[in-house]
Every structure is written in structure tokens, then in C-alpha cells.
Scaffold this motif. Sequence first.
Motif, PDB file in Angstrom:
ATOM      1  N   ALA A  23       0.830  -1.203   0.000  1.00  0.00           N
ATOM      2  CA  ALA A  23       0.000   0.000   0.000  1.00  0.00           C
ATOM      3  C   ALA A  23       0.868   1.258   0.000  1.00  0.00           C
ATOM      4  CB  ALA A  23      -0.939  -0.003   1.195  1.00  0.00           C
ATOM      5  N   GLY A  24       1.959   1.234   0.745  1.00  0.00           N
ATOM      6  CA  GLY A  24       2.873   2.378   0.771  1.00  0.00           C
ATOM      7  C   GLY A  24       3.568   2.586  -0.560  1.00  0.00           C
ATOM      8  N   LEU A  25       3.996   1.498  -1.184  1.00  0.00           N
ATOM      9  CA  LEU A  25       4.628   1.604  -2.504  1.00  0.00           C
ATOM     10  C   LEU A  25       3.628   2.089  -3.547  1.00  0.00           C
ATOM     11  CD1 LEU A  25       6.796  -1.644  -2.539  1.00  0.00           C
ATOM     12  CD2 LEU A  25       7.625   0.708  -2.402  1.00  0.00           C
ATOM     13  N   ALA A  26       2.396   1.602  -3.464  1.00  0.00           N
ATOM     14  CA  ALA A  26       1.369   2.022  -4.415  1.00  0.00           C
ATOM     15  C   ALA A  26       1.084   3.512  -4.283  1.00  0.00           C
ATOM     16  CB  ALA A  26       0.090   1.223  -4.189  1.00  0.00           C
ATOM     17  N   ARG A  27       0.967   3.998  -3.064  1.00  0.00           N
ATOM     18  CA  ARG A  27       0.701   5.424  -2.865  1.00  0.00           C
ATOM     19  C   ARG A  27       1.874   6.269  -3.365  1.00  0.00           C
ATOM     20  NH1 ARG A  27      -0.367   7.902   2.916  1.00  0.00           N
ATOM     21  NH2 ARG A  27      -0.880   5.730   3.218  1.00  0.00           N
TER      22      ARG A  27
END
Length: 64
Positions: A23-27
Motif C-alpha cells: 500500500a505504501g509503494l502504491a501510494r
Amino acid sequence: MTAPVTQRLSRPRNDRMIGGVCAGLARRFGTTPGKVRVIALLSCLLPGPQFVAYLILWAIMPSE
């Protein structure tokens, strides 16, 4: 002209499945967490240290 605003790399408190790394990489890269999770899952089918990289990112990425 102003520079584009980029999200800093961190694990969000919401939208976590395991550690929030995907989720952090996607954001950070402007995509959906689902796409990053599928890519991470598919990459685990290939030989290499993907699982170890996930654990390292989980340890070093700050939480929100």
C-alpha cells in the motif's frame, strides 16, 4: 512553476493487508495497492530474494 508534490514512502495505517508495504509503494508511485500486491505475488513465483526484500522494507519503512 512549482515542483510536483510526491508522497513520501511510508506504510499507511489503513489499507494494510500484512505490513502495509504494498500500500505504501502504491501510494508513492501513484497506482492502486491491488496492482502492487499482484505484482509482488507474481514476483514471488520467480527465484530471488523478493520475500526478504519485503521483510526489509517492512522493517525500514516508517509507519504513518
